[in-house]
Design a protein around this motif. Structure first.
Motif, PDB file in Angstrom:
ATOM      1  N   ASP A   1       0.863  -1.188   0.000  1.00 45.60           N
ATOM      2  CA  ASP A   1       0.000   0.000   0.000  1.00 45.60           C
ATOM      3  C   ASP A   1       0.898   1.236   0.000  1.00 45.60           C
ATOM      4  O   ASP A   1       1.586   1.512   0.975  1.00 45.60           O
ATOM      5  N   VAL A   2       0.889   1.968  -1.111  1.00 43.11           N
ATOM      6  CA  VAL A   2       1.817   3.087  -1.269  1.00 43.11           C
ATOM      7  C   VAL A   2       1.404   4.299  -0.440  1.00 43.11           C
ATOM      8  O   VAL A   2       2.194   5.244  -0.299  1.00 43.11           O
ATOM      9  N   ASN A   3       0.204   4.328   0.096  1.00 41.02           N
ATOM     10  CA  ASN A   3      -0.217   5.449   0.935  1.00 41.02           C
ATOM     11  C   ASN A   3       0.183   5.258   2.391  1.00 41.02           C
ATOM     12  O   ASN A   3       0.549   6.214   3.075  1.00 41.02           O
ATOM     13  N   ASN A   4       0.099   4.026   2.869  1.00 33.75           N
ATOM     14  CA  ASN A   4       0.358   3.748   4.279  1.00 33.75           C
ATOM     15  C   ASN A   4       1.691   3.060   4.536  1.00 33.75           C
ATOM     16  O   ASN A   4       2.122   2.961   5.679  1.00 33.75           O
TER      17      ASN A   4
ATOM     18  N   HIS B   1      -9.983   1.172   5.994  1.00 33.47           N
ATOM     19  CA  HIS B   1     -10.672   0.628   4.829  1.00 33.47           C
ATOM     20  C   HIS B   1     -12.168   0.436   5.073  1.00 33.47           C
ATOM     21  O   HIS B   1     -12.858  -0.129   4.211  1.00 33.47           O
TER      22      HIS B   1
ATOM     23  N   TYR C   1      -9.200   1.412  -5.160  1.00 36.00           N
ATOM     24  CA  TYR C   1      -8.049   1.595  -4.270  1.00 36.00           C
ATOM     25  C   TYR C   1      -6.974   0.563  -4.587  1.00 36.00           C
ATOM     26  O   TYR C   1      -5.779   0.876  -4.619  1.00 36.00           O
TER      27      TYR C   1
ATOM     28  N   GLU D   1      -5.213   1.689  -7.878  1.00 39.35           N
ATOM     29  CA  GLU D   1      -4.507   2.967  -7.908  1.00 39.35           C
ATOM     30  C   GLU D   1      -3.471   3.132  -6.804  1.00 39.35           C
ATOM     31  O   GLU D   1      -2.539   3.934  -6.945  1.00 39.35           O
ATOM     32  N   ASN D   2      -3.608   2.388  -5.729  1.00 39.92           N
ATOM     33  CA  ASN D   2      -2.758   2.646  -4.561  1.00 39.92           C
ATOM     34  C   ASN D   2      -1.996   1.422  -4.039  1.00 39.92           C
ATOM     35  O   ASN D   2      -1.303   1.519  -3.029  1.00 39.92           O
ATOM     36  N   MET D   3      -2.147   0.291  -4.724  1.00 37.52           N
ATOM     37  CA  MET D   3      -1.452  -0.908  -4.285  1.00 37.52           C
ATOM     38  C   MET D   3      -0.833  -1.604  -5.491  1.00 37.52           C
ATOM     39  O   MET D   3      -1.380  -1.538  -6.590  1.00 37.52           O
TER      40      MET D   3
ATOM     41  N   HIS E   1       7.328   9.658   2.731  1.00 40.58           N
ATOM     42  CA  HIS E   1       6.073   9.229   2.129  1.00 40.58           C
ATOM     43  C   HIS E   1       6.306   7.845   1.538  1.00 40.58           C
ATOM     44  O   HIS E   1       7.225   7.646   0.750  1.00 40.58           O
TER      45      HIS E   1
ATOM     46  N   ARG F   1       4.987   6.237  -0.803  1.00 41.71           N
ATOM     47  CA  ARG F   1       4.985   6.141  -2.264  1.00 41.71           C
ATOM     48  C   ARG F   1       6.350   6.509  -2.837  1.00 41.71           C
ATOM     49  O   ARG F   1       6.802   5.906  -3.821  1.00 41.71           O
TER      50      ARG F   1
END
Length: 511
Positions: free
Chosen positions: A124-127, A161, A170, A173-175, A205, A207
């Motif tokens: 998960d590039v956000n968390n 989530h 999600y 786009e984010n994993m 960050h 990401r």
């Protein structure tokens, strides 16, 4: 009033009686379970439930007599790498992160842990979370890690989530998924760097870190010198350190051709790398004689969709390729031209690869090829599942779940505190047993193929895009070329009871 109190007293007493029956049933089954623990021989290879790591496993019906053409990827399909490769990938990525991308020099002191990451994980590039998800995109709790540490408060994950499910948008786009064996040292280094930054209170960050690791991996694997980057250079300098010889490989390929089958090699690796590796694996510089067609630098999965033309790989050429000539190696190209030049297409082709998305997905969905997945972790996981201790623990889990189902059925009638406590007690034991089964494969993430009860996201893609799968391509050498693979019937939950009775023959007892 008196009748109401008497009824309530009877209700409570009857409920407690049921709890007593359930507890005695639990003790009886536990005793039976413990008594069986010493009855299975440790190395009994013919015991109940034993599975050979050399088997071919079937997802979809496949008639080999209809297969006229056999195709192969190279890396982790024909070529099996030793554990030394993962260590080298990890160390090389460290150097690029420090020397090129100016990460803290302390990173060079990191040591690769081969027991941390497994294939098929999602990042998960956000968390900055590394986790395993199942075939329904539900998170397998107690596998979510930030850095090298598991997230113990599962409510943190569920709140983010809004449950355990990851929505498709999600996920897209984010994993990103770590789909091949090259990615496990990459995932380990990423987690180690996240851990270092957290330990030293450094702002970052997630990401950025994942993008930088991906850039370093591209430098390592592709390079710009025509031989595939610095990793390929290191492998080519010391083949015996990195490649495992396959004594059965040449015989298997020769037998296919003797039986009149066509063969081809289709790989993203470069000719220099393939030539060196295949010469080592086959102990012959004439390895190209094993194939009717050799395509390198194919850029899969773009190969299946692009219009990029073929060109000869052995000499500088700028003219279009109008036919494939014997003894020539070609690079680039696209599926449409491949079919036109060879006359091979559709379901008379069986193609083997290790990467679900690069090798198999488009080949089967866009082109109608039959496909076989080569998954080297499969052999190790089968060996674990064959262990009596694992099977014994699994059998107790199934018994315990049956007891839980029975207790919950009684709970519809008797909602009393004693029964609630019993259910909670058994649920906690179930959680502990499932964790024990998980850590038998990998302490942090469990099995490559399974979450607790569902197939993993990775396993589901194998089921979807591969007709057959196995630990090594030479597992097929013992299968006749007119063999028909028939998959086991898959029971839906509403079908399972009656169809299991039919299959087992027990239906006659009820007729």
């Amino acid at each position: 009033m008196f009748r109401t109190l008497a009824k309530r007293h009877y209700y409570t007493a009857e409920g407690r009686r049921i709890v007593g029956i359930l507890r005695r049933k639990y003790e009886q089954k536990k005793l039976e379970h413990l008594n069986t623990s010493g009855q299975v021989k440790t190395n009994d290879k013919h015991g109940i439930g034993y599975t050979s790591p050399n088997e071919v496993f079937i997802n979809n019906e496949l008639n080999l007599s209809k297969i006229k053409v056999y195709g192969f990827d190279y890396d982790y399909t024909l070529a099996n790498y030793t554990d030394n490769l993962s260590h080298t990938i990890y160390d090389s990525l460290k150097d690029i992160m420090v020397d090129v991308l100016r990460y803290p020099k302390q990173i060079k002191g990191f040591t690769f842990d081969p027991n941390f990451a497994i294939r098929g994980l999602h990042y998960d590039v956000n968390n900055g979370w590394l986790m395993k998800i199942d075939n329904m995109a539900n998170i397998q709790l107690y596998t979510v890690h930030v850095g090298r540490e598991p997230i113990k408060d599962i409510n943190e994950i569920i709140e983010f989530h809004k449950g355990r499910h990851i929505p498709p948008d999600y996920l897209r786009e984010n994993m990103y998924q770590l789909s091949d064996l090259f990615s496990t040292p990459q995932a380990t280094l990423l987690s180690d760097i996240v851990q270092y930054f957290r330990d030293h209170d450094m702002s970052f960050h997630p990401r950025y870190l994942s993008d930088d690791i991906s850039y370093a991996a591209a430098v390592l694997h592709t390079g710009n010198h025509g031989i595939g980057g610095t990793l390929h250079k290191k492998v080519m300098k010391d083949m015996s350190t990195y490649l495992e010889r396959s004594p059965k490989l040449v015989g298997y390929l020769e037998n296919l051709r003797k039986k009149g089958k066509k063969t081809f090699l289709l790989t993203n690796s470069t000719l220099s790398f393939i030539d060196k590796g295949m010469s080592y694996l086959t102990s012959s510089d004439d390895w190209m004689d094993l194939f009717d067609c050799v395509i390198v630098s194919a850029r899969k999965p773009e190969f299946y969709r692009s219009c990029r033309p073929f060109r000869r790989a052995t000499e500088p050429t700028w003219d279009r390729v109008e036919k494939f000539e014997p003894g020539q190696v070609y690079q680039g190209g696209n599926m449409k031209d491949f079919s036109r030049l060879t006359g091979w297409s559709g379901q008379n082709i069986l193609y083997f690869g290790d990467h679900v998305f690069s090798d198999l997905a488009d080949a089967t969905t866009q082109q109608g090829w039959h496909t076989g997945a080569i998954i080297h972790e499969l052999a190790k996981e089968i060996e674990i599942r064959n262990q009596p201790a694992y099977r014994h623990t699994l059998s107790w889990l199934l018994r315990l779940e049956n007891l839980l189902n029975e207790a919950q059925t009684w709970r519809k009638e008797y909602r009393i505190e004693d029964l609630d406590h019993l259910i909670l007690e058994w649920r906690e034991e179930r959680r502990q047993v499932r964790l024990e089964l998980k850590t038998a494969f990998n302490h942090s993430f469990g099995s490559v193929f399974r979450t607790y009860q569902n197939p993993s996201f990775f396993a589901n893609k194998i089921r979807k895009f591969a007709d057959i799968y196995m630990s090594n391509v030479t597992n097929l050498e013992r299968v006749s070329q007119d063999y028909v693979f028939y998959p086991n019937r898959t029971y839906l939950p509403h079908e399972q009871l009656i169809e299991t009775l039919i299959d087992s023959g027990k239906i006659r007892e009820y007729l």
